[in-house]
Write an enzyme that holds these catalytic residues in place. Structure first.
Site, short mmCIF file in Angstrom:
data_model
loop_
_atom_site.label_atom_id
_atom_site.label_comp_id
_atom_site.label_asym_id
_atom_site.label_seq_id
_atom_site.Cartn_x
_atom_site.Cartn_y
_atom_site.Cartn_z
N SER A 107 -41.97 -37.12 37.69
CA SER A 107 -42.08 -37.93 38.90
C SER A 107 -41.47 -37.14 40.06
CB SER A 107 -41.33 -39.25 38.73
OG SER A 107 -39.94 -38.98 38.73
N LYS A 108 -41.44 -37.78 41.21
CA LYS A 108 -40.87 -37.14 42.40
C LYS A 108 -39.44 -36.71 42.18
CE LYS A 108 -43.39 -38.36 46.36
NZ LYS A 108 -43.59 -38.78 47.60
N ARG A 109 -38.77 -37.49 41.39
CA ARG A 109 -37.36 -37.23 41.10
C ARG A 109 -37.15 -35.80 40.57
NH1 ARG A 109 -35.02 -39.19 36.71
NH2 ARG A 109 -37.02 -40.02 36.06
N GLY A 164 -38.76 -33.23 41.45
CA GLY A 164 -39.21 -32.23 42.42
C GLY A 164 -40.72 -32.06 42.41
#
Ligand code: GLU
Length: 489
Positions: free
Chosen positions: A254-256, A258
């Site tokens: 996920s975005k978490r 990067g």
């Protein structure tokens, strides 16, 4: 392999393309190119409620940026079009009706069934879950009664109640499902659009897709697809489900971690070749040791037996490292060219346009350390404009005091002013001798000079940098530092 290899990338335009989507596209493209087959892009826009405007353009831009070209699909057309599912509704209607007439599917009236305190959303939910749907065995009389004479557009597939559905997945091996665990899923929705399941089967058949290579999350849908293929009398393609991509912590990417939309890698200064190489390794490998590998080598060696079953790990640090490797392979001219858009974006406007020839000389000095083109403006700023704002106290190196710093600046300025030859070797000889006369170590003397010339403690090699800056700039920066330092003391 017998017959032409035809593979497809079938994005749903429901959001910005992320690394998982593009990895799927990339693997299909590599497989097609390896076998001199066809790579097709098909837009699966059947879920009208979830359409996100601009997502297809972003997807195609992402592919273009990475040089992943498609043989058939949006913009290029092809003999099996249209390549947007929303333009193929008649095909799905015909197939759904065919399934109904064969007894493999049935109209569902659940949405029309009156029910007290049942709002629209509840009704929608109820109609998608087949648990309480008993429309499969309705008699014509019951249909008339339930439907109130109204035609139903919702069509469900009648899953066999017994037996198993098996797939011999080219990556995962044999997988099977007991049919009784599968529900009677919807193939045609009340808005007249097919569900993904019907559309994907119809189009994979009609577009003569030989291999369906897609993310592992679609594996549970495969028994439905195989049953549809069989009921329609279509030969199914081969299936290959690609491993999941996880973050470093082992959770779904996920975005978490990067991982961002594909366009953001471009904005973050990642080179397309670096990202491509990085993505290739998300589930495929040439051998146990090779990381940096050209697209041509990957194409030459892209066979499915090299795809791993286990999840791939998205390592942001490795991407930066890989990008640095690709940055170092650029010629000075190429690197300067790649840096220009970042400089135009990030440098103060009064410093634009940049002097291209000067930039071409600066570029090789930065190349060794650069990890991302995003560093362009910050790492070149002091080449273009004197750093007026740095704290002059940072001129004073360890073991030095104000007086020795002042003397160092004065002596260096005299040298630099008198010299005409700015070849790094000459500068080094001259300044080494001066440093010795002042009883300063190289670290001290050159440390003062580095800060004077750049306003920073870290920079590319000092003398190469002065050569590129040239005499006028170097002298004026050191003079400026001396004046500011002197004034402060
Ligand atoms: N439209 C699906 C998606 O967005 C494609 C699934 C498939 O390749 O069958 O991922």
């Amino acid at each position: 392999m017998p017959g032409e290899i035809r593979v497809r990338f079938a994005p749903s335009p429901t959001g910005l393309p992320h690394i998982g989507n593009i990895r799927t596209a990339l693997f299909n493209w590599l497989f097609a190119r390896h076998h001199s087959g066809k790579f097709i892009v098909r837009v699966e826009d059947t879920d009208q409620a979830r359409l996100v405007p601009g997502s297809i353009e972003a997807m195609l831009d992402g592919l273009r940026w990475l040089n992943i070209d498609w043989d058939e699909g949006p913009e290029v057309g092809g003999p099996f079009g249209p390549y947007f599912q929303s333009e193929r509704l008649d095909i799905y209607h015909d197939l759904a009706e065919r399934l109904v007439s064969q007894g493999n599917a049935y109209h569902c009236y659940c949405a029309q069934k009156p029910s007290s305190n049942d709002d629209e959303r509840q009704r929608d939910r109820r109609v998608s879950a087949s648990a309480d749907c008993n429309c499969r065995g309705l008699t014509p009389e019951e249909i008339v009664e339930l439907s109130g004479g109204q035609e139903s557009n919702v069509v469900r597939f009648a899953m066999p109640k017994e037996g198993v559905t098996r797939v011999n997945d080219l990556i995962r091996g044999e997988v099977e499902w007991r049919n009784e665990t599968q529900n009677d899923f919807i193939i045609l929705k009340s808005d007249g659009f097919p569900t993904y399941h019907l559309a994907v089967v119809a189009d994979d058949h009609l577009m003569e897709i030989s291999h369906v290579m897609r993310a592992e999350e679609w594996l549970p849908s495969t028994p439905r697809h195989l049953q549809l293929f069989e009921a329609l009398g279509f030969e199914p393609p081969q299936f290959a489900h690609l491993p999941m991509i996880m973050g470093m912590d082992g959770t779904k990417l996920s975005k978490r971690h990067g991982a961002t939309a594909i366009g953001e890698y471009k904005d973050a200064g990642i080179l397309p070749h670096a990202l491509l190489n990085f993505m290739v390794l998300l589930g495929w490998s040439l051998d146990d040791k090779t990381d940096v590998v050209t697209s041509q080598t990957v194409i030459d060696n892209f066979t499915l037996d090299r795809i791993t079953k286990s999840s791939a790990i998205f390592d942001q640090v490795k991407l930066q490292w890989m990008n640095g490797m690709y940055i170092r392979e650029l010629s000075p001219e190429q690197l300067a060219g790649e840096m220009v858009p970042f400089l135009e974006r990030d440098l103060p406007k009064d410093m634009l346009p940049v002097d291209r020839e000067y930039l071409r000389q600066i570029a090789p000095l930065l190349q060794e350390r650069m990890k991302s083109l995003e560093e362009s403006a910050d790492s070149t700023l002091y080449f273009f404009q004197a750093n007026e704002g740095f704290d002059t106290e940072t001129l004073v190196q360890k073991g030095m005091d104000r007086d020795s710093t002042l003397s160092a600046l004065k002596a260096a300025l005299d040298d630099l002013d008198a010299a005409d030859d700015y070849a790094p070797k000459k500068l080094e000889e001259m300044l080494t001798a001066t440093g010795e006369k002042l009883s300063l170590s190289r670290r001290q003397f050159f440390g003062v000079l580095r800060v004077a010339a750049t306003g920073r403690a870290v920079s590319p090699p000092l003398f190469e940098m002065m050569e590129v800056m040239g005499k006028d700039r170097t002298v004026s920066r050191v003079k400026n530092a001396l004046e500011r330092f002197g004034a402060a003391n």
